[in-house]
Design a protein around this motif. Structure first.
Motif, mmCIF file in Angstrom:
data_model
loop_
_atom_site.group_PDB
_atom_site.id
_atom_site.type_symbol
_atom_site.label_atom_id
_atom_site.label_comp_id
_atom_site.label_asym_id
_atom_site.label_seq_id
_atom_site.Cartn_x
_atom_site.Cartn_y
_atom_site.Cartn_z
ATOM 1 N N ARG A 17 -5.444 6.384 1.653
ATOM 2 C CA ARG A 17 -6.507 5.354 1.620
ATOM 3 C C ARG A 17 -6.172 4.253 0.629
ATOM 4 O O ARG A 17 -5.846 4.527 -0.526
ATOM 5 C CB ARG A 17 -7.858 5.995 1.255
ATOM 6 C CG ARG A 17 -8.420 6.833 2.402
ATOM 7 C CD ARG A 17 -9.578 7.680 1.963
ATOM 8 N NE ARG A 17 -10.831 6.932 1.804
ATOM 9 C CZ ARG A 17 -11.658 6.650 2.781
ATOM 10 N NH1 ARG A 17 -11.366 7.002 4.017
ATOM 11 N NH2 ARG A 17 -12.771 5.992 2.564
ATOM 12 N N THR A 18 -6.249 3.038 1.117
ATOM 13 C CA THR A 18 -6.069 1.878 0.243
ATOM 14 C C THR A 18 -7.207 0.903 0.522
ATOM 15 O O THR A 18 -7.527 0.637 1.686
ATOM 16 C CB THR A 18 -4.717 1.198 0.523
ATOM 17 O OG1 THR A 18 -3.674 2.137 0.302
ATOM 18 C CG2 THR A 18 -4.494 0.016 -0.413
ATOM 19 N N SER A 42 0.841 -1.199 0.000
ATOM 20 C CA SER A 42 0.000 0.000 0.000
ATOM 21 C C SER A 42 0.876 1.249 0.000
ATOM 22 O O SER A 42 1.898 1.302 0.692
ATOM 23 C CB SER A 42 -0.890 0.003 1.246
ATOM 24 O OG SER A 42 -1.358 1.314 1.503
ATOM 25 N N ARG A 43 0.443 2.271 -0.741
ATOM 26 C CA ARG A 43 1.224 3.527 -0.770
ATOM 27 C C ARG A 43 1.319 4.162 0.623
ATOM 28 O O ARG A 43 2.263 4.880 0.903
ATOM 29 C CB ARG A 43 0.597 4.514 -1.753
ATOM 30 C CG ARG A 43 0.792 4.080 -3.201
ATOM 31 C CD ARG A 43 0.637 5.252 -4.181
ATOM 32 N NE ARG A 43 1.151 4.877 -5.491
ATOM 33 C CZ ARG A 43 0.412 4.273 -6.438
ATOM 34 N NH1 ARG A 43 -0.864 4.021 -6.220
ATOM 35 N NH2 ARG A 43 0.957 3.935 -7.588
ATOM 36 N N GLY A 44 0.347 3.893 1.459
ATOM 37 C CA GLY A 44 0.379 4.458 2.812
ATOM 38 C C GLY A 44 1.413 3.793 3.708
ATOM 39 O O GLY A 44 1.675 4.245 4.816
ATOM 40 N N GLU A 45 2.016 2.697 3.226
ATOM 41 C CA GLU A 45 2.984 1.963 4.064
ATOM 42 C C GLU A 45 4.395 1.991 3.498
ATOM 43 O O GLU A 45 5.264 1.247 3.962
ATOM 44 C CB GLU A 45 2.514 0.501 4.217
ATOM 45 C CG GLU A 45 1.162 0.405 4.905
ATOM 46 C CD GLU A 45 0.549 -0.989 4.818
ATOM 47 O OE1 GLU A 45 1.274 -1.949 4.522
ATOM 48 O OE2 GLU A 45 -0.664 -1.110 5.048
ATOM 49 N N LEU A 46 4.621 2.867 2.525
ATOM 50 C CA LEU A 46 5.975 2.963 1.946
ATOM 51 C C LEU A 46 6.798 3.914 2.801
ATOM 52 O O LEU A 46 7.239 4.964 2.358
ATOM 53 C CB LEU A 46 5.891 3.459 0.496
ATOM 54 C CG LEU A 46 5.227 2.459 -0.464
ATOM 55 C CD1 LEU A 46 5.032 3.076 -1.828
ATOM 56 C CD2 LEU A 46 6.072 1.190 -0.560
ATOM 57 N N GLU A 52 2.979 -0.710 -6.153
ATOM 58 C CA GLU A 52 2.309 0.173 -5.200
ATOM 59 C C GLU A 52 0.815 0.168 -5.465
ATOM 60 O O GLU A 52 0.390 0.228 -6.612
ATOM 61 C CB GLU A 52 2.813 1.611 -5.356
ATOM 62 C CG GLU A 52 4.299 1.748 -5.194
ATOM 63 C CD GLU A 52 4.757 3.187 -5.449
ATOM 64 O OE1 GLU A 52 3.909 4.111 -5.428
ATOM 65 O OE2 GLU A 52 5.952 3.373 -5.667
ATOM 66 N N VAL A 53 0.041 0.116 -4.398
ATOM 67 C CA VAL A 53 -1.413 0.169 -4.576
ATOM 68 C C VAL A 53 -2.020 1.244 -3.679
ATOM 69 O O VAL A 53 -1.472 1.597 -2.633
ATOM 70 C CB VAL A 53 -2.100 -1.187 -4.268
ATOM 71 C CG1 VAL A 53 -1.604 -2.257 -5.215
ATOM 72 C CG2 VAL A 53 -1.887 -1.593 -2.827
ATOM 73 N N GLY A 76 -7.168 11.288 10.239
ATOM 74 C CA GLY A 76 -8.146 11.968 9.392
ATOM 75 C C GLY A 76 -8.744 11.011 8.386
ATOM 76 O O GLY A 76 -9.148 9.899 8.746
ATOM 77 N N PHE A 77 -8.762 11.435 7.118
ATOM 78 C CA PHE A 77 -9.442 10.675 6.078
ATOM 79 C C PHE A 77 -8.534 9.552 5.590
ATOM 80 O O PHE A 77 -7.858 9.669 4.581
ATOM 81 C CB PHE A 77 -9.794 11.645 4.947
ATOM 82 C CG PHE A 77 -10.696 11.046 3.903
ATOM 83 C CD1 PHE A 77 -11.903 10.444 4.244
ATOM 84 C CD2 PHE A 77 -10.337 11.097 2.568
ATOM 85 C CE1 PHE A 77 -12.732 9.905 3.272
ATOM 86 C CE2 PHE A 77 -11.159 10.563 1.598
ATOM 87 C CZ PHE A 77 -12.353 9.968 1.951
#
Ligand SMILES: *Cc1c(COP(=O)(O)O)cnc(C)c1O
Length: 467
Positions: free
Chosen positions: A208-209, A176-180, A202-203, A239-240
């Protein structure tokens, strides 16, 4: 008497004795006996160089042989001094990477000492045949985490690298892009994936993923083998935001013949929820959610020596153990001993929150910390030129665990009449006992959560010395 300047005087630098002459002087004997003649010669060359430079500035500053030997002795003493020594951690950060992370339990120290000489590290004493050093920890990891199998290597960064190399084997790894994230000390998830020989897919978006993002990635990269989930450690998005629940992601992975590997970092093996510390995911919960391989550090919340631990499916753990990188990343005997001893403290009826220093410090009540603060205050209340008081503060777990969690603390607050806060903090860091505190609003704070009862008297003496 004043010397008359004389243009005909010989170059004063010529008045310096040669190295051989100094070494032959009986006064050099103690230095040569202690440090060896090669080291003494090297030190004297440095000293003579400095003396020559000094003579250019002041031609009358001709040192005696005794002066030169004294300077040489100081250089040799400095060189002989250790560069690594114990400090008192009064920062309030329990798992402080710069201060060596987890302090070890006495049981772990004793185990290290016991095997520091010869041991049966890689020998089965029944058969007299070669065995694996991993035998001493693997079963304990499995037992305590509830995994089918376990394995320990040098550190968690190494465990992640090994896991991806052994399990993805060059096939794409979906993240996930949020975990790079970058964890610190140069550990960046995209770089580790690349170094493992795999390609990163990357996803999702940074914040948000969704499962459908993973679905899309699987359609686009049918050769993908692994989904990597990473604990963001010191980094929090609020947040979002959204990410699939771990069990849903595991279910999705298995439905698509993918493996779910999780880099958990912190490595909590006990539930700290009852102590009000609930925001760190547990290893057991990840395994129950269906993660195939969980990776975590030995010297963070586990409270042991530096190590990287893999827990999960037996066939996968076996693949890690057989991979050539496993040999490059293996634990040394001292770490094997300390890790095994630390893991045994998790076995019932032992209470790990009492026996493992990191967990004891994290779960200590404010009243116990306050009692230590009172004891320290009583010892330093009369130190001259120093204002001392107590302050309510907050400490942190550190090591990337629970970064938003503020642990209520009590600190000794110091203000010197003679030194600035920076100077006082430096004097505490560089005294005979080195003390690390922190500065907040012009006050030097010494946090008592991370100081043990046994350190209080020494800490009081260090404060008096620094002041
Ligand atoms: C700390 C951490 C690492 C690195 O662990 P080391 O044992 O220091 O190598 C890797 N991943 C995560 C998520 C971490 O928190």
């Amino acid at each position: 008497m004043t010397a008359t300047p004389d243009v005909e005087a010989p170059d004063p630098r010529r008045q310096l004795p040669a190295v051989g002459v100094i070494c032959a002087d009986p006064a050099a004997q103690p230095l040569t006996a202690r440090f060896g003649s090669a080291a003494v010669v090297a030190a004297l060359r440095t000293v003579l160089g400095e003396a020559r430079a000094q003579l250019r500035v002041d031609p009358r500053a001709v040192p005696t042989i005794a002066d030169l030997l004294a300077s040489g002795g100081r250089i040799l003493e400095d060189g002989a001094r250790e560069t690594l020594f114990p400090v008192i951690n009064a920062t309030g950060v329990v798992i402080h990477t710069n201060l060596g992370r987890a302090p070890l339990a006495p049981e772990a120290l004793a185990a290290m000492q016991a095997v520091a000489s010869y041991s049966n590290l890689e020998m089965n004493l029944e058969t007299g045949r070669r065995a694996s050093r991993n035998d001493h920890v693997d079963a304990l990891i499995a037992e305590i985490s509830g995994a089918e199998a376990g394995l320990a290597v040098n550190n968690c960064a190494g465990a992640v690298l090994l896991a991806l190399a052994a399990v993805a084997e060059g096939a794409p790894v979906i993240v996930s892009r949020g975990e790079l994230v970058e964890i610190g000390g140069g550990f960046r998830v995209p770089d580790v994936v690349a170094q493992s020989g795999s390609r990163l897919v990357e996803v999702g978006a940074t914040n948000r993923t969704h499962l459908r993002d993973y679905e899309q990635a699987v359609r686009d990269h049918p050769e993908a083998r692994v989904i990597l989930r990473t604990h963001p450690s010191n980094f929090r998005m609020t947040g979002f935001t959204s990410a699939p629940a771990l069990d849903a992601l595991a279910h999705f992975a298995h439905a698509h013949s993918l493996l779910l590997v999780e880099d958990l970092g912190g490595g909590a093996l006990v539930d700290l929820g009852p102590y009000g510390i609930a925001d760190e995911p547990m290893v057991q919960a990840s395994l129950r959610a269906g993660v195939d391989l969980v990776l975590f550090s030995g010297d963070k919340l586990l409270g042991g020596p530096q190590a990287g631990i893999a827990a999960g499916r037996r066939d996968l753990v076996d693949r890690l153990g057989r991979h050539p990188l496993a040999r490059a990343l293996r634990l040394d005997k001292l770490s094997v001993a300390a890790l095994a001893a630390t893991l045994r403290l998790y076995r019932p009826p032992a209470n790990p929150t009492q026996r493992i220093p990191v967990l004891r410090m994290l779960t200590e009540t404010l009243s116990a910390i306050a009692a230590r603060a009172d004891a320290l205050l009583a010892l330093v209340a009369d130190v001259p030129a120093l204002d001392v008081g107590l302050q309510d503060t907050q400490g942190y777990a550190g090591g990337g665990a629970m970064p938003m969690l503020e642990l209520p603390g009590r600190a000794l607050a110091l203000r010197s009449h003679r030194f600035s806060p920076d100077d006082l903090a430096r004097r505490l860091r560089t005294g005979a006992t080195q003390v690390l505190g922190r500065i907040e609003r012009d006050v030097v704070l010494l946090e008592l959560r991370t100081v043990s009862d046994a350190e209080i008297a020494v800490l009081a003496a260090a404060i008096a010395e620094a002041a």
